[in-house]
Write a protein that holds these residues in place. Structure first.
Motif, PDB file in Angstrom:
ATOM      1  N   LYS A  47     124.887  98.283  38.351  1.00  0.00           N
ATOM      2  CA  LYS A  47     126.362  98.429  37.807  1.00  0.00           C
ATOM      3  C   LYS A  47     125.856  99.423  36.343  1.00  0.00           C
ATOM      4  O   LYS A  47     124.740  99.288  35.891  1.00  0.00           O
ATOM      5  N   TRP A  48     127.052  99.976  35.789  1.00  0.00           N
ATOM      6  CA  TRP A  48     126.776 100.794  34.788  1.00  0.00           C
ATOM      7  C   TRP A  48     126.581  99.945  33.737  1.00  0.00           C
ATOM      8  O   TRP A  48     125.706 100.283  32.692  1.00  0.00           O
ATOM      9  N   LYS A  49     126.933  98.578  33.429  1.00  0.00           N
ATOM     10  CA  LYS A  49     126.740  97.817  32.118  1.00  0.00           C
ATOM     11  C   LYS A  49     125.036  97.403  32.262  1.00  0.00           C
ATOM     12  O   LYS A  49     124.563  97.318  31.384  1.00  0.00           O
ATOM     13  N   ASP A  50     124.665  97.330  33.524  1.00  0.00           N
ATOM     14  CA  ASP A  50     123.289  97.062  33.850  1.00  0.00           C
ATOM     15  C   ASP A  50     122.385  98.129  33.511  1.00  0.00           C
ATOM     16  O   ASP A  50     121.238  98.122  32.599  1.00  0.00           O
ATOM     17  N   ALA A  51     122.728  99.506  33.753  1.00  0.00           N
ATOM     18  CA  ALA A  51     122.268 100.693  33.350  1.00  0.00           C
ATOM     19  C   ALA A  51     122.175 100.890  31.750  1.00  0.00           C
ATOM     20  O   ALA A  51     121.371 101.280  31.217  1.00  0.00           O
ATOM     21  N   LYS A  52     123.322 100.771  31.213  1.00  0.00           N
ATOM     22  CA  LYS A  52     123.408 100.781  29.639  1.00  0.00           C
ATOM     23  C   LYS A  52     122.634  99.840  29.096  1.00  0.00           C
ATOM     24  O   LYS A  52     121.867 100.110  28.095  1.00  0.00           O
ATOM     25  N   GLY A  53     122.488  98.608  29.607  1.00  0.00           N
ATOM     26  CA  GLY A  53     121.591  97.648  29.033  1.00  0.00           C
ATOM     27  C   GLY A  53     119.980  98.142  29.169  1.00  0.00           C
ATOM     28  O   GLY A  53     119.229  97.777  28.438  1.00  0.00           O
ATOM     29  N   ALA A  54     119.673  98.776  30.297  1.00  0.00           N
ATOM     30  CA  ALA A  54     118.343  99.152  30.337  1.00  0.00           C
ATOM     31  C   ALA A  54     118.136 100.350  29.347  1.00  0.00           C
ATOM     32  O   ALA A  54     117.016 100.310  28.743  1.00  0.00           O
ATOM     33  N   TYR A  55     118.769 101.446  29.195  1.00  0.00           N
ATOM     34  CA  TYR A  55     118.985 102.337  28.321  1.00  0.00           C
ATOM     35  C   TYR A  55     118.818 101.786  26.787  1.00  0.00           C
ATOM     36  O   TYR A  55     117.947 102.315  26.046  1.00  0.00           O
ATOM     37  N   ARG A  56     119.610 100.605  26.692  1.00  0.00           N
ATOM     38  CA  ARG A  56     119.627 100.165  24.965  1.00  0.00           C
ATOM     39  C   ARG A  56     118.305  99.643  25.012  1.00  0.00           C
ATOM     40  O   ARG A  56     117.669  99.721  23.876  1.00  0.00           O
ATOM     41  N   PHE A  57     117.692  98.976  25.898  1.00  0.00           N
ATOM     42  CA  PHE A  57     116.564  98.241  25.812  1.00  0.00           C
ATOM     43  C   PHE A  57     115.286  99.279  25.539  1.00  0.00           C
ATOM     44  O   PHE A  57     114.417  99.202  24.727  1.00  0.00           O
ATOM     45  N   LEU A  58     115.294 100.476  26.427  1.00  0.00           N
ATOM     46  CA  LEU A  58     114.159 101.217  26.280  1.00  0.00           C
ATOM     47  C   LEU A  58     114.231 102.342  24.874  1.00  0.00           C
ATOM     48  O   LEU A  58     113.060 102.350  24.394  1.00  0.00           O
ATOM     49  N   GLN A  59     115.233 102.004  24.215  1.00  0.00           N
ATOM     50  CA  GLN A  59     115.506 102.853  22.826  1.00  0.00           C
ATOM     51  C   GLN A  59     115.325 101.890  21.841  1.00  0.00           C
ATOM     52  O   GLN A  59     115.315 102.024  20.776  1.00  0.00           O
ATOM     53  N   ASN A  60     115.267 100.549  21.935  1.00  0.00           N
ATOM     54  CA  ASN A  60     115.074  99.479  21.014  1.00  0.00           C
ATOM     55  C   ASN A  60     113.834  99.446  20.390  1.00  0.00           C
ATOM     56  O   ASN A  60     112.815  99.276  20.875  1.00  0.00           O
ATOM     57  N   SER A  61     113.673  99.920  19.068  1.00  0.00           N
ATOM     58  CA  SER A  61     112.461 100.144  18.399  1.00  0.00           C
ATOM     59  C   SER A  61     111.692  98.554  18.259  1.00  0.00           C
ATOM     60  O   SER A  61     110.609  98.711  18.040  1.00  0.00           O
ATOM     61  N   GLN A  62     112.365  97.606  18.465  1.00  0.00           N
ATOM     62  CA  GLN A  62     111.713  96.377  18.306  1.00  0.00           C
ATOM     63  C   GLN A  62     111.031  96.038  19.436  1.00  0.00           C
ATOM     64  O   GLN A  62     110.518  94.744  19.557  1.00  0.00           O
ATOM     65  N   VAL A  63     111.254  96.718  20.631  1.00  0.00           N
ATOM     66  CA  VAL A  63     110.570  96.376  21.887  1.00  0.00           C
ATOM     67  C   VAL A  63     109.176  97.100  22.016  1.00  0.00           C
ATOM     68  O   VAL A  63     109.098  98.336  21.680  1.00  0.00           O
ATOM     69  N   ASP A  64     108.279  96.431  21.816  1.00  0.00           N
ATOM     70  CA  ASP A  64     106.721  96.759  21.747  1.00  0.00           C
ATOM     71  C   ASP A  64     106.169  97.114  23.215  1.00  0.00           C
ATOM     72  O   ASP A  64     106.326  96.350  24.108  1.00  0.00           O
ATOM     73  N   SER A  65     106.029  98.316  23.547  1.00  0.00           N
ATOM     74  CA  SER A  65     105.648  98.626  24.790  1.00  0.00           C
ATOM     75  C   SER A  65     104.607  97.979  25.236  1.00  0.00           C
ATOM     76  O   SER A  65     104.368  97.741  26.490  1.00  0.00           O
ATOM     77  N   ASP A  66     103.514  97.757  24.508  1.00  0.00           N
ATOM     78  CA  ASP A  66     102.512  96.934  24.758  1.00  0.00           C
ATOM     79  C   ASP A  66     102.735  95.539  25.273  1.00  0.00           C
ATOM     80  O   ASP A  66     102.073  95.050  26.226  1.00  0.00           O
ATOM     81  N   GLU A  67     103.669  94.877  24.861  1.00  0.00           N
ATOM     82  CA  GLU A  67     104.203  93.485  25.205  1.00  0.00           C
ATOM     83  C   GLU A  67     104.668  93.787  26.523  1.00  0.00           C
ATOM     84  O   GLU A  67     104.628  92.827  27.409  1.00  0.00           O
ATOM     85  N   ILE A  68     105.299  94.600  27.160  1.00  0.00           N
ATOM     86  CA  ILE A  68     105.809  94.980  28.460  1.00  0.00           C
ATOM     87  C   ILE A  68     104.656  94.782  29.520  1.00  0.00           C
ATOM     88  O   ILE A  68     104.600  94.214  30.236  1.00  0.00           O
ATOM     89  N   LEU A  69     103.805  95.399  29.070  1.00  0.00           N
ATOM     90  CA  LEU A  69     102.251  95.361  30.026  1.00  0.00           C
ATOM     91  C   LEU A  69     101.464  94.212  29.853  1.00  0.00           C
ATOM     92  O   LEU A  69     100.959  93.647  30.471  1.00  0.00           O
ATOM     93  N   SER A  70     101.512  93.500  28.551  1.00  0.00           N
ATOM     94  CA  SER A  70     100.931  92.357  28.359  1.00  0.00           C
ATOM     95  C   SER A  70     101.211  91.144  28.949  1.00  0.00           C
ATOM     96  O   SER A  70     100.308  90.590  29.428  1.00  0.00           O
ATOM     97  N   ALA A  71     102.418  90.896  29.282  1.00  0.00           N
ATOM     98  CA  ALA A  71     102.786  89.880  30.145  1.00  0.00           C
ATOM     99  C   ALA A  71     102.332  89.970  31.570  1.00  0.00           C
ATOM    100  O   ALA A  71     101.818  88.964  32.146  1.00  0.00           O
ATOM    101  N   HIS A  72     102.156  91.292  32.101  1.00  0.00           N
ATOM    102  CA  HIS A  72     101.411  91.498  33.475  1.00  0.00           C
ATOM    103  C   HIS A  72     100.120  91.503  33.211  1.00  0.00           C
ATOM    104  O   HIS A  72      99.359  90.674  34.246  1.00  0.00           O
ATOM    105  N   ARG A  73      99.640  91.600  32.086  1.00  0.00           N
ATOM    106  CA  ARG A  73      98.084  91.353  31.957  1.00  0.00           C
ATOM    107  C   ARG A  73      97.589  90.030  31.861  1.00  0.00           C
ATOM    108  O   ARG A  73      96.582  89.762  32.538  1.00  0.00           O
ATOM    109  N   ARG A  74      98.542  89.225  31.345  1.00  0.00           N
ATOM    110  CA  ARG A  74      98.084  87.793  31.111  1.00  0.00           C
ATOM    111  C   ARG A  74      98.198  87.278  32.654  1.00  0.00           C
ATOM    112  O   ARG A  74      97.310  86.378  33.228  1.00  0.00           O
ATOM    113  N   ALA A  75      99.243  87.696  33.428  1.00  0.00           N
ATOM    114  CA  ALA A  75      99.228  87.316  34.853  1.00  0.00           C
ATOM    115  C   ALA A  75      98.001  87.567  35.595  1.00  0.00           C
ATOM    116  O   ALA A  75      97.439  87.018  36.619  1.00  0.00           O
ATOM    117  N   THR A  76      97.711  88.919  35.384  1.00  0.00           N
ATOM    118  CA  THR A  76      96.475  89.492  36.078  1.00  0.00           C
ATOM    119  C   THR A  76      95.180  88.733  35.880  1.00  0.00           C
ATOM    120  O   THR A  76      94.239  88.432  36.504  1.00  0.00           O
TER     121      THR A  76
END
Length: 467
Positions: A47-76
């Motif tokens: 849905k468009w609201k989901d797409a808009k939420g995804a783009y807002r997430f990706l442009q959010n300066s409070q979202v640390d890109s390393d934390e995206i991978l860090s959760a996967h790293r911990r599981a790995t």
């Protein structure tokens, strides 16, 4: 095998962006991109609201890109702890964004080529099962730096691009301290032949082992009396003149440059001291195992195997020597990983306005590419596992219903039975004489499975509580 997530969003169970809504959004984005890995971010969201939420997430300066991978790293890391040995393959690939590169992305190897270099450390078992992505380093180049590699030869290692290989090895050493019951082996091709890594391995308190294909001409500490002057004996010549240890045959997969074939190899090995290169003469000598692998009776078309492998591992007998060769061969699936990442997920088609947004998106696709490769090889390496170890009830039951056109069994089928069914949704013929399904048919089948599973949850029979 333990620590296997049933759904891809479980990789983010430990993610922490400081706010529940951002944590939930990250899981939703990961699930959507996995369901439609070849689509744009916009098209992957229902849905468009989901797409808009995804783009807002990706442009959010409070979202640390390393934390995206860090959760996967911990599981790995949790998956690594169940293994006796894991191989961490380092490799670099180009991401060329052409005419749609973000404004602040710089050059690749030419001024007109704009994009990022992606240097990844990907974890595999010796049997080539992908356990996850340990780390990623993205970098680009300024126009002024192009063509200046020779001038930087004597620069400190920290100021060179090659520093990333040393950093990757240091992360393997950190991993070795985190997983003391697991042997960690760092793997690299010719670009990773960095003398500083050998020095690091000898001085580190908790070193990871390594197998690196040699690129540089390296010398022994002894003078070459026959050559005279200030000439030192060469490492390659010493191992070439050593006794044959053993022979073996390996299956070479087809590539763009060669057809698939069975290669017969002669293998020699020595343990020797090596002196530092002239530009790094302040560094100490190191002791290495040197294994020479040469193909005999090859096609003679430039594709004959000729590897000189450098390792910290012992070579006390022929089995030790073959182990070094096998570990190096375990590096090959990293190329498959990049193929899934670039072709399967089409990451070079991503269109975002800034480098930071782009890197956040690429971190998601790292996890998506891992999952596709993981499922592909898990069915081959652990065929007896029940499919509900990896797939939810709605996923495997909906696929069974569509493919077999019968009611699903009460117990989940084994992966050996289910993976070909999944691949059939992606175009795999599933005939008796066919080989195992490949990555492309599995990721196409996975996309269709996600749609069927959604319909199953919405309109099908009641589904038991999924973990």
């Amino acid at each position: 095998m333990n620590a296997i997530p049933t759904t891809i969003e479980q990789e983010f169970n430990t993610i922490d962006f400081g706010h529940k809504s951002r944590n939930d959004r990250s899981k939703a984005i990961l699930k959507a991109l996995f369901a439609n890995p070849q689509e744009s971010i916009n098209a992957a969201c229902d849905k468009w609201k989901d797409a808009k939420g995804a783009y807002r997430f990706l442009q959010n300066s409070q979202v640390d890109s390393d934390e995206i991978l860090s959760a996967h790293r911990r599981a790995t890391i949790q998956r690594i702890k169940f293994q006796k040995v894991v191989c961490v393959a380092q490799d670099t690939t180009e991401l060329d964004f052409g005419n749609h590169a973000p404004d602040d992305v710089r050059c690749l190897n030419q001024a007109e080529r704009r994009g990022l270099y992606d240097h990844s450390s990907v974890v595999f078992t010796p049997e080539k099962l992908c356990l996850g992505v340990l780390d990623v380093d993205f970098f680009d180049r300024s126009e002024e730096s192009l063509g200046n590699a020779a001038e930087r030869k004597t620069d400190p290692i920290e100021d060179k691009e090659s520093f990333r290989w040393l950093q990757g090895y240091r992360r393997c050493c950190q991993l070795a301290s985190q997983c003391p019951q697991t042997q960690i082996v760092s793997l690299a091709d010719r670009e990773g032949d960095i003398y500083d890594i050998f020095v690091e391995a000898e001085k580190h308190e908790c070193p990871a082992d390594f197998v690196i294909r040699s690129k540089q001409v390296r010398s022994l500490p002894e003078k070459d009396e026959q050559a005279g002057g200030n000439t030192y004996k060469k490492m390659r010549e010493e191992v070439e003149n050593s006794n044959l240890v053993t022979t073996r045959q390996i299956e070479l997969p087809a590539t763009a440059k060669r057809a698939a074939r069975t290669a017969t190899l002669e293998i020699r090995a020595i343990r020797t001291k090596v002196k530092p290169p002239h530009a790094r003469s302040a560094l100490p000598e190191v002791t290495l195992s040197v294994v020479l692998v040469q193909e005999v009776g090859g096609p003679g078309d430039g594709t004959d195997l000729n590897w000189l492998l450098l390792s910290s591992l012992p070579i006390d007998d022929y089995q030790d020597v073959l182990r070094i060769v096998d570990y190096y061969v375990a590096r090959w699936p990293v190329e498959m990983f990049f193929r899934v990442y670039k072709s399967g997920c089409r990451v070079e088609d991503i269109m975002l306005e800034t480098k930071s947004r782009l890197i956040r998106a690429l971190m998601f696709y790292k996890v998506v590419a891992w999952r596709i490769l993981f499922v592909t090889f898990l069915g081959r390496e652990c065929p007896e596992l029940p499919s509900d170890v990896v797939f939810s009830e709605a996923e495997w039951k909906s696929v069974w219903k569509i493919v077999e056109e019968t009611e699903p069994p009460k117990s989940a089928p084994e992966l050996s039975q289910f993976i070909p069914m999944l691949a059939q949704l992606g175009g795999y013929n599933r005939r008796k004489h066919d080989g195992p399904p490949g990555m492309e048919t599995i990721w196409r089948g996975t996309r269709r499975m996600m749609d069927f599973a959604l319909a199953w949850r919405s309109f099908g029979p009641p589904v038991s509580a999924e973990h």
